[in-house]
Write a protein that holds these residues in place. Structure first.
Motif, PDB file in Angstrom:
ATOM      1  N   ALA A 194       0.779  -1.239  -0.119  1.00 58.32           N
ATOM      2  CA  ALA A 194       0.006   0.009  -0.183  1.00 58.32           C
ATOM      3  C   ALA A 194       0.801   1.252  -0.066  1.00 58.32           C
ATOM      4  N   ARG A 195       1.989   1.325   0.730  1.00 58.58           N
ATOM      5  CA  ARG A 195       2.756   2.430   0.795  1.00 58.58           C
ATOM      6  C   ARG A 195       3.563   2.431  -0.685  1.00 58.58           C
ATOM      7  N   ARG A 196       3.766   1.627  -1.229  1.00 57.93           N
ATOM      8  CA  ARG A 196       4.589   1.638  -2.633  1.00 57.93           C
ATOM      9  C   ARG A 196       3.549   2.080  -3.826  1.00 57.93           C
ATOM     10  N   VAL A 197       2.186   1.643  -3.604  1.00 54.62           N
ATOM     11  CA  VAL A 197       1.225   2.082  -4.449  1.00 54.62           C
ATOM     12  C   VAL A 197       0.759   3.625  -4.261  1.00 54.62           C
ATOM     13  N   GLY A 198       0.870   4.124  -2.902  1.00 48.74           N
ATOM     14  CA  GLY A 198       0.721   5.615  -2.654  1.00 48.74           C
ATOM     15  C   GLY A 198       1.970   6.338  -3.052  1.00 48.74           C
ATOM     16  N   SER A 199       2.887   5.976  -3.318  1.00 48.24           N
ATOM     17  CA  SER A 199       4.001   6.530  -3.905  1.00 48.24           C
ATOM     18  C   SER A 199       4.408   6.580  -5.197  1.00 48.24           C
ATOM     19  N   GLY A 200       3.268   5.789  -5.992  1.00 48.06           N
ATOM     20  CA  GLY A 200       2.991   5.686  -7.251  1.00 48.06           C
ATOM     21  C   GLY A 200       3.795   4.519  -7.958  1.00 48.06           C
ATOM     22  N   ASP A 201       4.242   3.723  -7.101  1.00 46.98           N
ATOM     23  CA  ASP A 201       4.984   2.316  -7.780  1.00 46.98           C
ATOM     24  C   ASP A 201       4.081   1.222  -7.810  1.00 46.98           C
ATOM     25  N   GLY A 204       5.417  -5.057  -9.706  1.00 44.47           N
ATOM     26  CA  GLY A 204       5.532  -6.211  -8.857  1.00 44.47           C
ATOM     27  C   GLY A 204       4.259  -6.544  -7.964  1.00 44.47           C
ATOM     28  N   ARG A 205       3.925  -7.954  -8.156  1.00 48.48           N
ATOM     29  CA  ARG A 205       2.843  -8.414  -7.799  1.00 48.48           C
ATOM     30  C   ARG A 205       3.215  -8.850  -6.203  1.00 48.48           C
ATOM     31  N   LEU A 206       2.034  -8.708  -5.423  1.00 53.85           N
ATOM     32  CA  LEU A 206       2.307  -9.083  -4.130  1.00 53.85           C
ATOM     33  C   LEU A 206       1.776 -10.625  -3.896  1.00 53.85           C
ATOM     34  N   VAL A 207       2.972 -11.221  -3.336  1.00 50.41           N
ATOM     35  CA  VAL A 207       2.538 -12.774  -3.273  1.00 50.41           C
ATOM     36  C   VAL A 207       2.184 -12.955  -1.571  1.00 50.41           C
ATOM     37  N   ALA A 223      -4.802  -6.957  -8.347  1.00 55.10           N
ATOM     38  CA  ALA A 223      -5.849  -6.547  -9.686  1.00 55.10           C
ATOM     39  C   ALA A 223      -5.932  -5.067  -9.471  1.00 55.10           C
ATOM     40  N   MET A 224      -6.203  -4.341  -8.504  1.00 63.19           N
ATOM     41  CA  MET A 224      -6.432  -2.985  -8.423  1.00 63.19           C
ATOM     42  C   MET A 224      -5.109  -2.004  -9.019  1.00 63.19           C
ATOM     43  N   CYS A 225      -3.952  -2.699  -8.770  1.00 63.49           N
ATOM     44  CA  CYS A 225      -2.515  -2.069  -9.156  1.00 63.49           C
ATOM     45  C   CYS A 225      -2.517  -2.577 -10.783  1.00 63.49           C
TER      46      CYS A 225
END
Length: 266
Positions: A194-201, A204-207, A223-225
């Motif tokens: 969630a922190r990486r998504v918030g920073s725009g990254d 990479g899939r979360l396993v 899926a959202m990413c």
């Protein structure tokens, strides 16, 4: 990890409470059984000795019965047996009898009570009236120490507490390991993602190899990413198309302007 710590604490307290309650019930049950066994043994011994003394008193007289009681008392190490006269105070034990208990003795019924000595030792006393011809009303006084019962209860209590602590420790370690592996670790991965998504990254899939709500949440986050990445890609293409169209319009405007200048010069 805060959620895992809360779950571990809640489960640990629950397990400790159940173990404490179970240990308390078991100790109470064992103490009651031990007490019942002690009373039963004392009654059986008192009934057997009383019957023997009464039989001997009928056959050979009260004097011979008193000698028999003294002989039995010398052979018993776990129990004291004495011949007492009910019309006089024998130490402080007969004095400890209530009026109701004295009435029961007068009617030929046995009585029993627990008394504590000056050294703190508790003993159970039992008085059994004798139905033989004697110049004065007589009875047998039987007493047994409850020190073994106290030691047994204390040992059981100590062992129960130690076992409860061991079980709580083992269960706590198991709960801590399970909580970290199935709750703390995946929650930490979700937080980092969630922190990486918030920073725009969005790369990479979360396993998360779990088939539960946390695993479903990880799949939804992936899926959202992916949808966000696809939206960004389409937005980038559309922006490039708009920029290319604007460049073409500017070029056409420049050509139009040059043509107007040329026609004006001509």
């Amino acid at each position: 990890m805060k959620l895992a710590a809360k779950l571990i604490l809640a489960l640990g307290l629950g397990i400790s409470g159940v173990m404490t309650f179970n240990t308390y019930l078991r100790l109470q049950s064992e103490a009651a059984l031990f007490k019942a066994d002690t009373i039963r043994d004392l009654r059986a011994m008192a009934r057997a000795v009383t019957t023997a003394v009464e039989t001997l008193g009928v056959q050979e007289g009260a004097s011979r019965a008193k000698q028999f009681v003294r002989a039995i008392n010398l052979t018993r190490e776990d129990m004291d047996i004495h011949w007492v006269w009910l019309d006089e105070e024998y130490g402080s034990r007969l004095a400890a009898l209530s009026t109701e208990q004295r009435g029961q003795l007068a009617m030929g019924r046995p009585v029993a009570f627990v008394s504590e000595g000056e050294d703190g030792e508790q003993r159970r006393y039992s008085f059994w009236p004798l139905e033989i011809e004697t110049p004065r009303p007589a009875a047998l006084e039987l007493s047994i120490s409850l020190e073994a019962q106290r030691r047994f209860i204390e040992g059981s209590r100590r062992l129960g507490v130690e076992n409860a602590l061991r079980v709580c420790l083992v269960c706590g370690l198991i709960v801590a390991g399970v909580g970290y592996w199935f709750v703390g670790r995946p929650i930490g991965l979700l937080r980092d993602k969630a922190r990486r998504v918030g920073s725009g990254d969005l790369s990479g899939r979360l396993v998360v190899r779990q088939r539960d709500e946390i695993g479903e949440l990880a799949e939804e986050l992936n899926a959202m990413c992916e949808r966000l990445d696809e939206a960004q890609r389409r937005a980038g293409l559309e922006a490039e198309a708009r920029i290319s169209m604007l460049d073409q319009l500017r070029h056409a405007d420049r050509l139009k302007t040059v043509g107007q200048l040329a026609s004006g010069v001509a």
